[in-house]
Design an enzyme around this catalytic site. Sequence first.
Site, PDB file in Angstrom:
ATOM      1  N   ASP A   8     -32.336  15.485   4.147  1.00 50.06           N
ATOM      2  CA  ASP A   8     -33.796  15.521   4.160  1.00 50.06           C
ATOM      3  C   ASP A   8     -34.254  16.218   5.451  1.00 50.06           C
ATOM      4  O   ASP A   8     -33.443  16.874   6.126  1.00 50.06           O
ATOM      5  CB  ASP A   8     -34.332  14.076   4.065  1.00 50.06           C
ATOM      6  N   HIS A 103     -35.736   9.169   6.521  1.00 45.77           N
ATOM      7  CA  HIS A 103     -36.871   8.483   7.143  1.00 45.77           C
ATOM      8  C   HIS A 103     -37.032   7.111   6.514  1.00 45.77           C
ATOM      9  O   HIS A 103     -36.509   6.842   5.426  1.00 45.77           O
ATOM     10  CB  HIS A 103     -38.146   9.302   6.939  1.00 45.77           C
ATOM     11  N   HIS A 115     -42.383   7.204   4.233  1.00 42.75           N
ATOM     12  CA  HIS A 115     -42.896   7.300   2.858  1.00 42.75           C
ATOM     13  C   HIS A 115     -41.720   7.056   1.921  1.00 42.75           C
ATOM     14  O   HIS A 115     -40.573   6.965   2.376  1.00 42.75           O
ATOM     15  CB  HIS A 115     -43.532   8.675   2.584  1.00 42.75           C
ATOM     16  N   GLU A 133     -36.246   5.530   0.215  1.00 43.92           N
ATOM     17  CA  GLU A 133     -35.344   6.546  -0.331  1.00 43.92           C
ATOM     18  C   GLU A 133     -33.883   6.197  -0.033  1.00 43.92           C
ATOM     19  O   GLU A 133     -33.001   6.405  -0.868  1.00 43.92           O
ATOM     20  CB  GLU A 133     -35.711   7.916   0.247  1.00 43.92           C
TER      21      GLU A 133
HETATM   22 ZN   LIG Z   1     -38.336  14.870   2.969  1.00 47.89          ZN
END
Ligand SMILES: [Zn+2]
Length: 273
Positions: A8, A103, A115, A133
């Site tokens: 990511d 994250h 998020h 995630e």
């Molecule tokens: Zn991302």
Amino acid sequence: MKIYVSCDMEGATGVVRWEQVSADKADYAFGCAMQRHDLLAVVEAAFEFGATEILVNDSHARMINLDVRQLPKGVTVVSGAGKPLSMVEAVEGADRAFFVAYHAMAGTARAVLDHTMSGDAFEVTLDGIAVGETGFNAAVAGHFGVPVGLVTGDEALCREARALLGDELVVCSVKEGLGRQAARVLTPEVTAQKLRTAVREALQGGKTPRPFRAGSPCQVGLTVLNSAQGDAVDNLPGTVRHSGRTFSFRAGDVVEGYRWFRAALALAGTVGR
Ligand SMILES: [Zn+2]
């Protein structure tokens, strides 16, 4: 040893603001450079400490952030979006998964760019446990028998990943969130060394992470931001609506649950925040 890297961008060294991870902004070049920096540190160390094959899945936004011309030979890249398993596409068959530049989940305090998949997810649960995630992707990897061995990003992410995936997971923090778009950041020279040390620990430190498995069937919960988004999500067959914006879905397995979740978010995304 075959290593799978889901890469990511929000959790990369130095990255603190949305402009740095948004392709239509001038600062995006910085985000790409730092994503590549952290990935290269991990990949080079992985080859040094025992990886024989590395598959990298570009996992941020449009998923065409990595320039294949700037990656070492021996690495294969999964590029582009619209993949059935999104951030963990092609994880099957790997010995270990590494989540790089990740994250924290939506709603985490002092977490850089927190998020969960999109800005439309207020809260996500898997079998009743709050996941971001990291957790959801780990469960999909776990479905294929692949354990997560390393997670890199900010301090809040490292705490989240450790709490969920256990002590056999190696985490590497490259920054400390002071707010959603502010952090105390380390320089690339320092984080490259930290990442190398973490990879060595993950591959040669005697760690034996186990696959993180959801139930089969499993229960996915999703709370979106508002009831108009809820009206959109309510169109998905099999979805149970608990309130204006809270839903659950009973999936045959976590892969089905992941696909429902992504479909629900796509629908929510058609309605304003
Ligand atoms: Zn991302």
